[in-house]
Design a protein around this motif. Structure first.
Motif, short mmCIF file in Angstrom:
data_model
loop_
_atom_site.label_atom_id
_atom_site.label_comp_id
_atom_site.label_asym_id
_atom_site.label_seq_id
_atom_site.Cartn_x
_atom_site.Cartn_y
_atom_site.Cartn_z
N TYR A 6 -30.47 -11.98 -16.80
CA TYR A 6 -31.36 -11.00 -17.40
C TYR A 6 -30.52 -9.91 -18.05
N VAL A 7 -30.74 -9.69 -19.34
CA VAL A 7 -29.97 -8.73 -20.13
C VAL A 7 -30.90 -7.62 -20.61
N GLU A 8 -30.51 -6.38 -20.37
CA GLU A 8 -31.26 -5.24 -20.88
C GLU A 8 -30.42 -4.59 -21.97
N ALA A 9 -31.05 -4.34 -23.11
CA ALA A 9 -30.32 -3.80 -24.26
C ALA A 9 -31.20 -2.81 -25.01
N LEU A 10 -30.59 -2.15 -25.98
CA LEU A 10 -31.32 -1.28 -26.89
C LEU A 10 -31.23 -1.91 -28.27
N LEU A 11 -32.37 -2.15 -28.86
CA LEU A 11 -32.45 -2.83 -30.15
C LEU A 11 -32.52 -1.81 -31.28
#
Length: 91
Positions: free
Chosen positions: A74-79
């Motif tokens: 699971y990857v959390e990022a800012l787009l």
């Protein structure tokens, strides 16, 4: 929906998917929602709205975005999405 026209080294690193595996695929459904599984229909809907907003010429800054990479992590990022224009400034 839009097709993937660019996939840089950072995206390869974050997602585990090589550029040649995703270029030309649909961003919603094939890449995000397929290769990079999203966490539920709500995430797909939000991503679609943000994507269409960018396509319409709106700059998207640091939209919280999460997905599962090629290995299932699971990857959390800012787009961030920037509009693309031609030489005459048309979107």
């Amino acid at each position: 929906s839009a097709c993937c026209s660019e996939w840089n080294a950072a995206m390869e690193n974050v997602t585990g998917w090589a550029r040649d595996e995703v270029i030309g695929k649909m961003l919603v459904g094939e890449i995000f929602g397929g290769c990079c599984r999203l966490k539920g229909q709500d995430a797909v809907t939000k991503f679609t709205i943000v994507l269409h907003s960018a396509i319409d010429g709106h700059e998207i800054e640091k939209f919280p975005f999460a997905f599962f990479d090629k290995q299932g992590k699971y990857v959390e990022a800012l787009l961030t999405a920037n509009k693309r224009t031609d030489a005459d400034g048309r979107i």
